[in-house]
Design an enzyme around this catalytic site. Structure first.
Site, PDB file in Angstrom:
ATOM      1  N   GLY A 109       0.524  -1.062  -0.300  1.00  0.00           N
ATOM      2  CA  GLY A 109      -0.308  -0.214   0.337  1.00  0.00           C
ATOM      3  C   GLY A 109       1.269   1.172  -0.039  1.00  0.00           C
ATOM      4  N   GLU A 112       1.777   1.897  -3.449  1.00  0.00           N
ATOM      5  CA  GLU A 112       0.163   2.119  -4.143  1.00  0.00           C
ATOM      6  C   GLU A 112       0.062   3.879  -3.762  1.00  0.00           C
ATOM      7  OE1 GLU A 112      -2.484  -1.494  -5.038  1.00  0.00           O
ATOM      8  OE2 GLU A 112      -1.867  -1.216  -2.373  1.00  0.00           O
TER       9      GLU A 112
END
Length: 258
Positions: A109, A112
C-alpha cells in the site's frame, strides 16, 4: 498540525505530510482517514501551492496493516479496497502537486500511495515493491492499474506476480521514480522542487495537472480536447496577463492566483 498517525507542517507555500505510525508507518484505516483529513486542510488553504509526502524515520510506508486483514471477509475486503482507491484517486487528481519523498521501505500500500503522487523522489537504497501475492492476496489500492502506466505492462506484471522488491536505482531505471538523492537529502530535494513549483501561477499548475490526468485516464484524443479547453480558460485569468506582461518587461511575475 497533527492527526492520528499523520503530521502536517507548512512553510511558506509548501506543506509536508509525514506518515508517522511506528514502527513501520503501516497504512491502517486510521492513518488513511487522517491522510484524507490532511488533504481536506490543504485543499482549502490557498497559501499552500505544493505538497511533499514522506514517512517518519527509516520507513516511507512499509505497507498496509496486515493485522486488520485478519478480520476481513469478501464484502469487507471490497469496502477496504474502495476506501483506499478513493483516497489515492483523490491524491492523483489533487489540485496541488504532491511529491513523494521515498526515504525508506515503500511496499504494498505504501508503493500504491507513492504511485498516486504526481512526482516521486527516492533514496537509492529504498526498497520498493508489491509483495501482496506472498500473502495469498493481491494489490487492492490501485497498484494493478498505476504500475503498468508507469513502467509498462510486462514489467508491472512481472513485479506484481513475483512480488519482487527493487531498490531505488532499479526503480529509477524503469521509470517508477523520477530522481534519486541520498537518503538524508531526499526530503529536502522534494521541498526544493515544491518551492520551485510554488513560484508558478497556482491556476496554471492546477489546470496543467488536470490536462495531464485527463489524457492518461481517457486517452490522448480526449486529452487534446481537454488541453484546448483549459488553455482557453487560462486566458481568462489575471495571472495570464501578469505573466505575459512580466515576460515583455523582463521582470519576475507577481502571480495572484486569479
Amino acid at each position: 498540525m497533527s492527526y492520528p498517525n499523520v503530521k502536517l507542517s507548512k512553510e511558506n507555500h509548501v506543506a509536508v505530510i509525514t506518515i508517522d505510525h511506528q514502527p513501520a508507518n503501516a497504512l491502517n484505516q486510521t492513518t488513511l482517514k487522517s491522510l484524507g483529513e490532511a488533504l481536506d486542510d490543504l485543499a482549502s488553504d490557498d497559501q499552500v501551492k505544493a505538497v511533499v509526502l514522506t514517512g517518519e524515520g527509516r520507513f516511507f510506508i512499509a505497507g498496509a496493516d496486515i493485522k486488520e486483514f485478519t478480520e476481513l471477509d469478501e464484502q469487507k475486503a471490497v469496502a477496504v479496497s474502495e476506501v483506499g482507491q478513493q483516497l489515492f484517486n483523490r491524491m492523483e487528481t489533487f489540485s496541488k502537486p504532491i511529491i513523494a519523498a521515498i526515504n525508506g521501505a515503500c511496499l504494498g500500500g505504501g508503493l500504491e500511495l507513492a504511485m498516486a503522487c504526481h512526482i516521486r523522489y527516492a533514496a537509492p537504497e529504498a526498497k520498493m515493491g508489491l509483495p501482496e501475492l506472498n500473502l495469498g492476496i493481491m494489490p487492492g489500492y490501485g497498484g494493478t492499474q498505476r504500475l503498468p502506466l508507469l513502467v509498462g505492462r510486462g514489467k508491472a506484471t512481472e513485479l506484481i506476480l513475483t512480488s519482487q522488491l527493487i531498490d531505488g536505482e532499479e526503480a529509477f531505471k524503469i521509470g517508477l521514480v523520477d530522481a534519486l538523492f541520498p537518503v538524508e537529502q531526499v526530503v529536502e530535494e522534494a521541498k526544493k522542487l515544491a518551492n520551485k513549483i510554488s513560484e508558478k501561477s497556482a491556476i496554471s499548475v492546477k489546470l496543467s495537472l488536470d490536462a495531464i490526468h485527463h489524457g492518461l485516464l481517457h486517452g490522448v484524443e480526449a486529452g487534446y480536447k481537454q488541453e484546448a479547453k483549459l488553455f482557453g480558460q487560462v486566458f481568462t485569468t489575471e495571472d495570464r496577463k501578469e505573466g505575459v506582461a512580466a515576460f515583455i518587461e523582463k521582470r519576475k511575475p507577481n502571480f495572484t492566483n486569479r
